[in-house]
Design an enzyme around this catalytic site. Sequence first.
Site, PDB file in Angstrom:
ATOM      1  N   ASP A  63      -0.319   5.112   0.955  1.00 48.04           N
ATOM      2  CA  ASP A  63      -0.602   6.130   1.972  1.00 48.04           C
ATOM      3  C   ASP A  63      -0.613   5.524   3.372  1.00 48.04           C
ATOM      4  O   ASP A  63      -1.445   4.669   3.693  1.00 48.04           O
ATOM      5  CB  ASP A  63      -1.947   6.800   1.683  1.00 48.04           C
ATOM      6  N   ASP A  83      -1.632  -0.618   6.264  1.00 48.64           N
ATOM      7  CA  ASP A  83      -1.669   0.114   7.535  1.00 48.64           C
ATOM      8  C   ASP A  83      -3.085   0.301   8.069  1.00 48.64           C
ATOM      9  O   ASP A  83      -3.251   0.890   9.134  1.00 48.64           O
ATOM     10  CB  ASP A  83      -1.015   1.487   7.378  1.00 48.64           C
ATOM     11  N   PRO A 128      -0.527   9.645 -10.351  1.00 47.77           N
ATOM     12  CA  PRO A 128       0.396  10.779 -10.209  1.00 47.77           C
ATOM     13  C   PRO A 128       0.913  10.964  -8.788  1.00 47.77           C
ATOM     14  O   PRO A 128       2.069  11.354  -8.590  1.00 47.77           O
ATOM     15  CB  PRO A 128      -0.458  11.976 -10.655  1.00 47.77           C
ATOM     16  N   ASN A 129       0.075  10.681  -7.786  1.00 52.27           N
ATOM     17  CA  ASN A 129       0.536  10.801  -6.402  1.00 52.27           C
ATOM     18  C   ASN A 129       1.607   9.765  -6.079  1.00 52.27           C
ATOM     19  O   ASN A 129       2.581  10.057  -5.374  1.00 52.27           O
ATOM     20  CB  ASN A 129      -0.644  10.636  -5.440  1.00 52.27           C
ATOM     21  N   ASP A 179       0.861  -1.176   0.000  1.00 52.18           N
ATOM     22  CA  ASP A 179       0.000   0.000   0.000  1.00 52.18           C
ATOM     23  C   ASP A 179       0.906   1.237   0.000  1.00 52.18           C
ATOM     24  O   ASP A 179       2.114   1.134   0.276  1.00 52.18           O
ATOM     25  CB  ASP A 179      -0.877  -0.038   1.253  1.00 52.18           C
ATOM     26  N   SER A 213      -4.242   7.985  -6.572  1.00 52.38           N
ATOM     27  CA  SER A 213      -4.076   8.055  -8.024  1.00 52.38           C
ATOM     28  C   SER A 213      -2.611   7.890  -8.412  1.00 52.38           C
ATOM     29  O   SER A 213      -1.698   8.175  -7.628  1.00 52.38           O
ATOM     30  CB  SER A 213      -4.617   9.381  -8.557  1.00 52.38           C
ATOM     31  N   ARG A 248     -13.837  10.330  -1.122  1.00 52.01           N
ATOM     32  CA  ARG A 248     -13.827  11.048   0.163  1.00 52.01           C
ATOM     33  C   ARG A 248     -14.446  12.435   0.006  1.00 52.01           C
ATOM     34  O   ARG A 248     -15.239  12.880   0.836  1.00 52.01           O
ATOM     35  CB  ARG A 248     -12.378  11.151   0.642  1.00 52.01           C
ATOM     36  N   GLY A 276      -9.534   9.483  -2.684  1.00 51.18           N
ATOM     37  CA  GLY A 276      -9.705  10.920  -2.531  1.00 51.18           C
ATOM     38  C   GLY A 276     -10.966  11.466  -3.182  1.00 51.18           C
ATOM     39  O   GLY A 276     -11.656  12.303  -2.597  1.00 51.18           O
ATOM     40  N   LYS A 277     -11.271  11.021  -4.377  1.00 48.84           N
ATOM     41  CA  LYS A 277     -12.481  11.497  -5.056  1.00 48.84           C
ATOM     42  C   LYS A 277     -13.726  11.063  -4.298  1.00 48.84           C
ATOM     43  O   LYS A 277     -14.674  11.843  -4.124  1.00 48.84           O
ATOM     44  CB  LYS A 277     -12.519  10.963  -6.488  1.00 48.84           C
ATOM     45  N   HIS A 335     -10.425  18.159  -7.171  1.00 47.64           N
ATOM     46  CA  HIS A 335      -9.487  17.044  -7.049  1.00 47.64           C
ATOM     47  C   HIS A 335      -8.252  17.260  -7.918  1.00 47.64           C
ATOM     48  O   HIS A 335      -7.132  16.910  -7.512  1.00 47.64           O
ATOM     49  CB  HIS A 335     -10.158  15.722  -7.407  1.00 47.64           C
TER      50      HIS A 335
END
Length: 262
Positions: free
Chosen positions: A10, A178, A123-124, A8, A121, A54, A51-52, A78
Amino acid sequence: MLSALIFDVDGTLAETEDLHRRAFNRAFAALGLTWRWDAALYADLLTVMGGKERLAHYIETRRPDEAAALHALAPEIHARKTAAYSDLVTEGGLPLRPGIGRLIGEARAAGIRLAVATTTSRPNVERLLAANFPPGAEPFDVIAAGDEADRKKPAPDVFLLALAGLGIPASEAVAFEDSAAGISSARAAGLPVLATRSRYTDSHRLDGAFSAVSDLGEPGQPHRHIAGLEWPGGVVDLAGLIRWHEALDDQGTAFQAMGTSR
């Protein structure tokens, strides 16, 4: 045979979540929105994966009177958030969590393949990797990102994508997570899970992980054991992972070190 490690992102590879929160706030400010997400609110929002998703959940539950207009604005919010996240990583750096770089290096040296399975995503992910690895030295063979999966965690889709990209069965890999949702996702894909606590998942139960620790640990900086399999010296290393994996029975049912964490 252990042939791959799947991570994972994040909270697992790095403590990214607060940068995501700050990036959302930058996007809100840039668009003239007066609301801000503090750490307590963001911890609640993290129960929604992606994120989207959320952002949509926040709009529906906290801004229902403005929902139609805000949902129309959500793609721009976003997009600005993703750009702001990249800026924040560039401005301050974002180091890997303890033991991550060491274990990745051990795996690469041993010919163990590496993959990412994340709800964030692409790019992150790429920005985080660029901040921590030299150009041309990005270590992951496969990146399965959130926008590429039909369903977010706790559904198994993103881990199944990672396994498909690696071309291996779940019995040949170990996942690193996590969060409770992440553990459920990996287990649903048939993967054993090693869990580490992160800033925003400190209160999560880590049921279903064969080992739960504060982080992977470094020599001289041991992790804190939480549940399940204990690691000599407080350090998760590749040799120990291989020994544990080899101890599984032929059906892969001997997750004998499964722990429960509160």
